[in-house]
Design an enzyme around this catalytic site. Structure first.
Site, PDB file in Angstrom:
ATOM      1  N   LYS A  49     -12.388  -1.997  -2.250  1.00 50.06           N
ATOM      2  CA  LYS A  49     -12.085  -2.331  -0.850  1.00 50.06           C
ATOM      3  C   LYS A  49     -13.382  -2.391  -0.032  1.00 50.06           C
ATOM      4  O   LYS A  49     -13.591  -3.298   0.768  1.00 50.06           O
ATOM      5  CB  LYS A  49     -11.114  -1.296  -0.254  1.00 50.06           C
ATOM      6  CG  LYS A  49      -9.702  -1.418  -0.824  1.00 50.06           C
ATOM      7  CD  LYS A  49      -8.780  -0.265  -0.429  1.00 50.06           C
ATOM      8  CE  LYS A  49      -7.422  -0.427  -1.121  1.00 50.06           C
ATOM      9  NZ  LYS A  49      -6.459   0.638  -0.825  1.00 50.06           N
ATOM     10  N   GLN A  93      -6.156   6.364   1.932  1.00 51.85           N
ATOM     11  CA  GLN A  93      -5.761   6.089   0.542  1.00 51.85           C
ATOM     12  C   GLN A  93      -4.750   7.135   0.091  1.00 51.85           C
ATOM     13  O   GLN A  93      -4.971   8.335   0.279  1.00 51.85           O
ATOM     14  CB  GLN A  93      -7.004   6.082  -0.358  1.00 51.85           C
ATOM     15  CG  GLN A  93      -6.755   5.614  -1.771  1.00 51.85           C
ATOM     16  CD  GLN A  93      -6.421   4.124  -1.878  1.00 51.85           C
ATOM     17  OE1 GLN A  93      -6.797   3.332  -1.026  1.00 51.85           O
ATOM     18  NE2 GLN A  93      -5.718   3.744  -2.917  1.00 51.85           N
ATOM     19  N   ASP A 116      -2.936  -0.734   6.720  1.00 49.59           N
ATOM     20  CA  ASP A 116      -2.034  -0.839   5.568  1.00 49.59           C
ATOM     21  C   ASP A 116      -0.598  -1.196   5.955  1.00 49.59           C
ATOM     22  O   ASP A 116       0.229  -1.429   5.075  1.00 49.59           O
ATOM     23  CB  ASP A 116      -1.972   0.523   4.847  1.00 49.59           C
ATOM     24  CG  ASP A 116      -2.870   0.552   3.624  1.00 49.59           C
ATOM     25  OD1 ASP A 116      -3.006  -0.491   2.970  1.00 49.59           O
ATOM     26  OD2 ASP A 116      -3.419   1.632   3.330  1.00 49.59           O
TER      27      ASP A 116
HETATM   28  N1  GUN Z   1      -2.552   3.660  -3.079  1.00 50.21           N
HETATM   29  C1  GUN Z   1      -2.086   2.704  -3.917  1.00 50.21           C
HETATM   30  N2  GUN Z   1      -1.997   1.526  -3.281  1.00 50.21           N
HETATM   31  C2  GUN Z   1      -2.412   1.725  -2.018  1.00 50.21           C
HETATM   32  C3  GUN Z   1      -2.531   0.885  -0.871  1.00 50.21           C
HETATM   33  O1  GUN Z   1      -2.255  -0.311  -0.877  1.00 50.21           O
HETATM   34  N3  GUN Z   1      -3.002   1.511   0.248  1.00 50.21           N
HETATM   35  C4  GUN Z   1      -3.301   2.819   0.288  1.00 50.21           C
HETATM   36  N4  GUN Z   1      -3.715   3.328   1.437  1.00 50.21           N
HETATM   37  N5  GUN Z   1      -3.192   3.621  -0.745  1.00 50.21           N
HETATM   38  C5  GUN Z   1      -2.743   3.069  -1.892  1.00 50.21           C
END
Ligand code: GUN
Length: 298
Positions: A49, A93, A116
């Protein structure tokens, strides 16, 4: 021969469309990423990311509090980020450590910085069909289906898995595209029959290669959201991943049996390089959209 729905060109197109929008802003969009502890999978996702931000000209800030952090301490960190003028998007996350109240933490992110789309207000916007940041993986799947001109309207879509991150938002996004949607899960009776009725089957329950040929209607489109690491050579060989196993000592498989889907479906996403590339592209899209909205309201 089934068509392989490669996510890479879709990602490239999404990122290319974001570049001029970023250049049109007075300052770079800012994304804060909170990675708590040392979950190996989360570390890889977050690294990718941050890398995507750098490539695109988005300012990113990685915060890595220790595994032992308390809910209160995390809430304070998020409040600081909510107040910062240079941060447009905040991503926490998940999963978070067991002692942390994940719900309180995710709800502390300001809805207008929710990169998100996990905040209940934005989930509500999704359900109501109103604009707002959307969960990245399902939003990416819609982009992928449109890119490859897979018709959604009037089709029967089955979503396998009911997570807050993928299954539930996926079902609403397909509904808004006028599919007839069924959500299946571990307690569904006649799971195989339900899945076999699908024109579009989205597998997102985190069970390696659960979806075999009997789950798939001949000619269906199958979207595989799974990411499971196989550590057994016999299993990897059965799933057509012997060469990968030889090279790496493990093999990556989705929730769909890769041998079966290639034989029965008309189109399917591979693992890796199917859905994966789109999650990050949509995170970038959410971040840019949040920055634009802040710039307009400033
Ligand atoms: N953990 C697994 N997929 C994701 C996601 O798309 N966003 C976040 N914040 N955590 C995750």
């Amino acid at each position: 021969m089934a068509q392989i729905l490669d996510g890479t060109p879709v990602r490239a197109q999404i990122l290319a469309s974001l570049k001029p929008r970023i250049e049109g802003l007075r300052r770079p969009p800012g994304l804060a990423v909170l990675l708590v502890g040392h979950n190996p999978a989360s570390e890889i996702y977050v690294r990718n990311k941050i890398k995507a931000c750098a490539e695109l000209g988005i300012y990113s800030e990685l915060l890595t509090p220790p595994e032992s952090i308390t809910t209160e301490e995390l809430l304070e960190t998020i409040e600081d980020l909510n107040r910062r003028a240079d941060i447009d998007g905040i991503l926490v996350q998940v999963p978070l450590p067991a002692q942390v109240d994940s719900r309180r933490v995710l709800e502390a992110v300001a809805p207008d910085k929710d990169a998100d789309g996990f905040h209940p207000l934005n989930v509500g916007h999704l359900v109501a069909g109103r604009p707002g940041p959307r969960a990245c993986t399902p939003a990416g799947i819609i982009e992928l289906l449109k890119y490859y001109r897979v018709g959604i309207e009037g089709r029967r879509a089955v979503v396998l898995g009911r997570s807050d991150i993928v299954g539930k938002p996926m079902a609403f996004m397909l509904l808004h595209e006028n599919a007839t949607v069924t959500i299946c899960h571990s307690r569904t009776s006649n799971l195989v029959e339900e899945c076999r009725r699908a024109d579009i089957l989205v597998a997102a329950m985190g069970r390696p290669a659960l979806v075999t040929s009997e789950y798939i209607a001949p000619g269906a489109t199958v979207i595989d959201v799974g990411m499971n690491r196989i550590t057994d050579l016999v299993e990897a060989t059965r799933l057509g991943k012997a060469a990968e196993f030889e090279r790496k000592g493990t093999a990556l498989v989705g929730d769909v049996n890769p041998v079966d889907v290639a034989r029965v479906a008309s189109a399917y996403t591979p693992v890796p390089r199917g859905v994966g590339p789109l999650t990050i592209a949509m995170l970038m899209a959410n971040t840019v959209a949040l920055a634009e909205r802040r710039a307009c309201s400033a």
